[in-house]
Design a protein around this motif. Structure first.
Motif, PDB file in Angstrom:
ATOM      1  N   THR A  78       0.967  -1.162  -0.108  1.00 52.37           N
ATOM      2  CA  THR A  78       0.163   0.014  -0.017  1.00 52.37           C
ATOM      3  C   THR A  78       0.756   1.321  -0.087  1.00 52.37           C
ATOM      4  O   THR A  78       1.936   1.202   0.359  1.00 52.37           O
ATOM      5  N   ALA A  79       0.122   2.400  -0.278  1.00 49.21           N
ATOM      6  CA  ALA A  79       0.992   3.694  -0.276  1.00 49.21           C
ATOM      7  C   ALA A  79       1.644   4.095   1.127  1.00 49.21           C
ATOM      8  O   ALA A  79       2.767   4.483   1.158  1.00 49.21           O
ATOM      9  N   THR A  80       0.935   3.396   2.286  1.00 51.48           N
ATOM     10  CA  THR A  80       1.680   3.805   3.499  1.00 51.48           C
ATOM     11  C   THR A  80       2.821   2.848   3.770  1.00 51.48           C
ATOM     12  O   THR A  80       3.735   3.279   4.339  1.00 51.48           O
ATOM     13  N   LEU A  81       2.636   1.435   3.275  1.00 52.23           N
ATOM     14  CA  LEU A  81       3.839   0.601   3.331  1.00 52.23           C
ATOM     15  C   LEU A  81       4.925   1.092   2.508  1.00 52.23           C
ATOM     16  O   LEU A  81       6.189   0.634   2.845  1.00 52.23           O
ATOM     17  N   ALA A  82       4.797   1.622   1.427  1.00 53.62           N
ATOM     18  CA  ALA A  82       5.805   2.136   0.534  1.00 53.62           C
ATOM     19  C   ALA A  82       6.543   3.324   0.944  1.00 53.62           C
ATOM     20  O   ALA A  82       7.618   3.408   0.524  1.00 53.62           O
ATOM     21  N   ARG A  83       6.009   3.820   2.288  1.00 53.39           N
ATOM     22  CA  ARG A  83       6.812   4.905   2.865  1.00 53.39           C
ATOM     23  C   ARG A  83       7.559   4.443   4.004  1.00 53.39           C
ATOM     24  O   ARG A  83       7.991   5.137   5.044  1.00 53.39           O
ATOM     25  N   ASP A  84       7.772   2.846   4.349  1.00 56.21           N
ATOM     26  CA  ASP A  84       8.248   2.482   5.618  1.00 56.21           C
ATOM     27  C   ASP A  84       9.878   2.728   5.300  1.00 56.21           C
ATOM     28  O   ASP A  84      10.260   3.279   4.441  1.00 56.21           O
ATOM     29  N   GLU A  85      10.730   2.285   6.060  1.00 55.05           N
ATOM     30  CA  GLU A  85      12.019   2.413   6.214  1.00 55.05           C
ATOM     31  C   GLU A  85      12.822   1.467   5.507  1.00 55.05           C
ATOM     32  O   GLU A  85      14.137   1.419   5.442  1.00 55.05           O
ATOM     33  N   SER A 137       9.809  -1.061  -4.728  1.00 58.82           N
ATOM     34  CA  SER A 137       9.129  -0.955  -3.428  1.00 58.82           C
ATOM     35  C   SER A 137       8.891   0.488  -2.956  1.00 58.82           C
ATOM     36  O   SER A 137       8.223   0.507  -1.916  1.00 58.82           O
ATOM     37  N   THR A 138       9.241   1.473  -3.582  1.00 54.35           N
ATOM     38  CA  THR A 138       9.014   2.734  -3.152  1.00 54.35           C
ATOM     39  C   THR A 138       7.625   3.126  -3.498  1.00 54.35           C
ATOM     40  O   THR A 138       7.211   4.468  -3.310  1.00 54.35           O
ATOM     41  N   ALA A 139       6.694   2.596  -4.167  1.00 55.32           N
ATOM     42  CA  ALA A 139       5.652   3.133  -4.785  1.00 55.32           C
ATOM     43  C   ALA A 139       4.447   1.991  -4.420  1.00 55.32           C
ATOM     44  O   ALA A 139       5.036   0.690  -4.616  1.00 55.32           O
ATOM     45  N   PRO A 140       3.282   2.127  -4.389  1.00 53.94           N
ATOM     46  CA  PRO A 140       2.351   1.087  -4.232  1.00 53.94           C
ATOM     47  C   PRO A 140       2.195   0.042  -5.354  1.00 53.94           C
ATOM     48  O   PRO A 140       2.466   0.470  -6.573  1.00 53.94           O
ATOM     49  N   TYR A 141       1.881  -1.119  -5.297  1.00 54.43           N
ATOM     50  CA  TYR A 141       1.721  -2.220  -6.343  1.00 54.43           C
ATOM     51  C   TYR A 141       0.895  -3.274  -5.596  1.00 54.43           C
ATOM     52  O   TYR A 141       0.471  -3.524  -4.284  1.00 54.43           O
ATOM     53  N   THR A 142       0.218  -3.984  -6.755  1.00 51.31           N
ATOM     54  CA  THR A 142      -0.694  -5.020  -6.328  1.00 51.31           C
ATOM     55  C   THR A 142      -0.508  -6.171  -7.231  1.00 51.31           C
ATOM     56  O   THR A 142      -0.315  -6.045  -8.396  1.00 51.31           O
ATOM     57  N   LEU A 143      -0.457  -7.265  -6.751  1.00 51.79           N
ATOM     58  CA  LEU A 143      -0.199  -8.767  -7.484  1.00 51.79           C
ATOM     59  C   LEU A 143      -1.500  -9.502  -7.133  1.00 51.79           C
ATOM     60  O   LEU A 143      -1.640  -9.642  -6.052  1.00 51.79           O
ATOM     61  N   VAL A 144      -2.241 -10.047  -8.245  1.00 55.31           N
ATOM     62  CA  VAL A 144      -3.244 -10.908  -8.095  1.00 55.31           C
ATOM     63  C   VAL A 144      -3.128 -12.033  -8.997  1.00 55.31           C
ATOM     64  O   VAL A 144      -2.737 -11.983 -10.274  1.00 55.31           O
ATOM     65  N   ASP A 145      -3.564 -13.414  -8.309  1.00 61.55           N
ATOM     66  CA  ASP A 145      -3.505 -14.329  -8.877  1.00 61.55           C
ATOM     67  C   ASP A 145      -4.737 -15.223  -8.288  1.00 61.55           C
ATOM     68  O   ASP A 145      -4.837 -15.684  -7.252  1.00 61.55           O
ATOM     69  N   SER A 146      -5.746 -15.428  -8.975  1.00 59.40           N
ATOM     70  CA  SER A 146      -7.112 -16.313  -8.551  1.00 59.40           C
ATOM     71  C   SER A 146      -6.544 -17.669  -8.129  1.00 59.40           C
ATOM     72  O   SER A 146      -7.404 -18.369  -7.399  1.00 59.40           O
ATOM     73  N   GLU A 147      -5.628 -17.993  -8.724  1.00 56.72           N
ATOM     74  CA  GLU A 147      -5.195 -19.533  -8.379  1.00 56.72           C
ATOM     75  C   GLU A 147      -3.817 -19.468  -7.202  1.00 56.72           C
ATOM     76  O   GLU A 147      -3.563 -20.743  -6.770  1.00 56.72           O
ATOM     77  N   GLY A 148      -3.946 -18.708  -6.665  1.00 58.67           N
ATOM     78  CA  GLY A 148      -2.694 -18.462  -5.549  1.00 58.67           C
ATOM     79  C   GLY A 148      -1.733 -18.031  -6.049  1.00 58.67           C
ATOM     80  O   GLY A 148      -0.980 -18.267  -7.325  1.00 58.67           O
ATOM     81  N   ILE A 149      -0.740 -17.368  -5.252  1.00 52.70           N
ATOM     82  CA  ILE A 149       0.563 -16.765  -5.774  1.00 52.70           C
ATOM     83  C   ILE A 149       1.608 -17.926  -6.317  1.00 52.70           C
ATOM     84  O   ILE A 149       2.115 -18.738  -5.476  1.00 52.70           O
ATOM     85  N   ARG A 150       2.251 -17.613  -7.362  1.00 46.85           N
ATOM     86  CA  ARG A 150       2.938 -18.718  -7.963  1.00 46.85           C
ATOM     87  C   ARG A 150       4.272 -18.024  -8.930  1.00 46.85           C
ATOM     88  O   ARG A 150       4.348 -18.005  -9.961  1.00 46.85           O
ATOM     89  N   GLN A 151       5.017 -17.319  -8.139  1.00 46.47           N
ATOM     90  CA  GLN A 151       6.102 -16.694  -8.547  1.00 46.47           C
ATOM     91  C   GLN A 151       7.505 -16.814  -7.813  1.00 46.47           C
ATOM     92  O   GLN A 151       7.364 -17.103  -6.538  1.00 46.47           O
ATOM     93  N   HIS A 152       8.590 -16.944  -8.370  1.00 44.29           N
ATOM     94  CA  HIS A 152       9.761 -16.703  -7.592  1.00 44.29           C
ATOM     95  C   HIS A 152      10.060 -15.190  -7.606  1.00 44.29           C
ATOM     96  O   HIS A 152       9.791 -14.480  -8.665  1.00 44.29           O
ATOM     97  N   PHE A 153      10.515 -14.683  -6.259  1.00 47.11           N
ATOM     98  CA  PHE A 153      10.838 -13.196  -6.163  1.00 47.11           C
ATOM     99  C   PHE A 153      12.246 -13.053  -5.889  1.00 47.11           C
ATOM    100  O   PHE A 153      12.746 -13.928  -5.026  1.00 47.11           O
ATOM    101  N   PHE A 154      12.568 -11.897  -6.408  1.00 44.07           N
ATOM    102  CA  PHE A 154      14.070 -11.594  -6.149  1.00 44.07           C
ATOM    103  C   PHE A 154      14.000 -10.192  -5.763  1.00 44.07           C
ATOM    104  O   PHE A 154      13.715  -9.312  -6.446  1.00 44.07           O
ATOM    105  N   ARG A 155      14.686  -9.806  -4.716  1.00 43.13           N
ATOM    106  CA  ARG A 155      14.816  -8.416  -4.259  1.00 43.13           C
ATOM    107  C   ARG A 155      16.264  -7.828  -4.143  1.00 43.13           C
ATOM    108  O   ARG A 155      16.889  -8.704  -3.696  1.00 43.13           O
ATOM    109  N   ILE A 156      16.652  -6.940  -4.770  1.00 43.36           N
ATOM    110  CA  ILE A 156      17.693  -6.096  -5.209  1.00 43.36           C
ATOM    111  C   ILE A 156      17.499  -4.761  -4.842  1.00 43.36           C
ATOM    112  O   ILE A 156      16.898  -3.890  -5.415  1.00 43.36           O
TER     113      ILE A 156
END
Length: 335
Positions: free
Chosen positions: A68-75, A111-130
């Motif tokens: 969310t917009a609030t979370l995107a402003r975290d530390e 991470s510095t802006a709001p985003y949404t990920l939607v998958d009606s079958e459940g989340i099925r991604q590998h995620f990599f944070r850099i």
């Protein structure tokens, strides 16, 4: 650092909060929406720290992930999150854009802006944070590639998808003593991926050169089953001369022929053990991994592992420890 996630170890009433807290502590703070209370929360996998890259490989029945917009402003340190779709399709929304992501597609969130990920079958991604600082790209360049499918037909994207899928699928790799050495090539490959999508030679020139060895080996790995795989073919695929390719490999102390032979033998080794009780013949497995001469294959296998292919398979069938500790079973499947 490795975090194992297994929601089944937590009471059903606490699972959703436990998963949210684990993701927040290791990856990124997000809101996670699970199915109705009729269906228990499911989530299993691993989250691994690989130098400057954090890898999150989890299968879950979560339906929506939202920063969310609030979370995107975290530390949290400003970072990109790169997703690799594994099955089905998902919708990614950020910065006024929407992208439908299908298997092997890559997508970036900021991470510095709001985003949404939607998958009606459940989340099925590998995620990599850099972190942004590690990636070294202008903020404008990052914003321009968010919520877009990243060059799915380009060779760099194809190599990146194959390589990142292996990173996400092999949590056992992260216990190896050299795991930190994988961090920088991974960052450079992602940087080259972004530069390719933006068609920016200035951004991508150094990264393409820095990842050339990695891309050569990933191409060779993907074609190990081709008995006609050869150096000229690999060099041509990367638009470089044979001499330059050999120089790049030599700088990394790699002999192409020995590398191909070793990885073909390891592929045979693992498949022989995996199918020890099946009707699949040794010859069929050898051919599948690019060996055309069964006698030569047998000699090479014995020289590498100390046993004939037949003895190796029989040992695996009886559950006997393999001499030399060479054999490593496949890692567990998560999800």
């Amino acid at each position: 650092m490795i975090t194992v996630v297994d929601a089944c170890r937590v009471p059903e009433s606490d699972r959703a909060d436990a998963v949210r807290e684990t993701i927040a502590d290791t990856m990124v703070r997000v809101e996670i929406d699970f199915p109705s209370e009729v269906a228990p929360v499911k989530a299993s996998g691993v989250i691994s720290k690989l130098g400057q890259v954090t890898v999150c490989s989890i299968r879950s029945n979560a339906l929506t992930v939202e920063r969310t917009a609030t979370l995107a402003r975290d530390e949290m340190e400003p970072s990109i999150l790169l997703g690799l779709q594994l099955a089905g399709s998902s919708l990614v929304v950020q910065g006024g854009r929407e992208a439908v992501i299908r298997p092997r597609d890559l997508v970036i969130y900021d991470s510095t802006a709001p985003y949404t990920l939607v998958d009606s079958e459940g989340i099925r991604q590998h995620f990599f944070r850099i972190p942004h600082d590690a990636l070294g790209l202008p903020r404008d360049a990052i914003r321009r590639v968010c919520a877009l499918t990243l060059s799915p037909e380009h060779p760099v994207a194809d190599v990146a998808a194959t390589y990142l899928n292996r990173l996400g699928s092999r949590p056992d790799l992260f216990t190896h003593s050299s795991r930190d050495a994988v961090s920088q090539p991974t960052v450079e490959l992602v940087r080259a991926l972004v530069a390719t999508h933006l068609d920016s030679p200035a951004l991508g020139r150094d990264s393409l050169q820095a990842t050339l060895c990695l891309r050569i080996l990933e191409y060779a790995r993907a074609h190990l089953g081709d008995p006609d795989l050869n150096a000229a073919q690999i060099a041509a695929e990367h638009h470089i001369s044979l001499r330059h390719m050999y120089n790049v490999l030599a700088a990394n102390e790699i002999s192409l022929g020995a590398w191909i032979r070793k990885h073909r033998l390891e592929g045979c080794r693992d498949e022989l053990a995996r199918h020890a009780g099946s009707s699949i013949t040794i010859a069929a497995i050898a051919h599948r991994w690019g060996f055309t001469n069964l006698s030569s294959f047998g000699r090479s296998f014995r020289a590498c592992f100390g046993l004939s292919p037949r003895d190796w398979r029989n040992q695996a069938l009886r559950g006997v420890d393999i001499p030399g500790g060479e054999y490593e079973p496949e890692p567990p499947a998560y999800g």
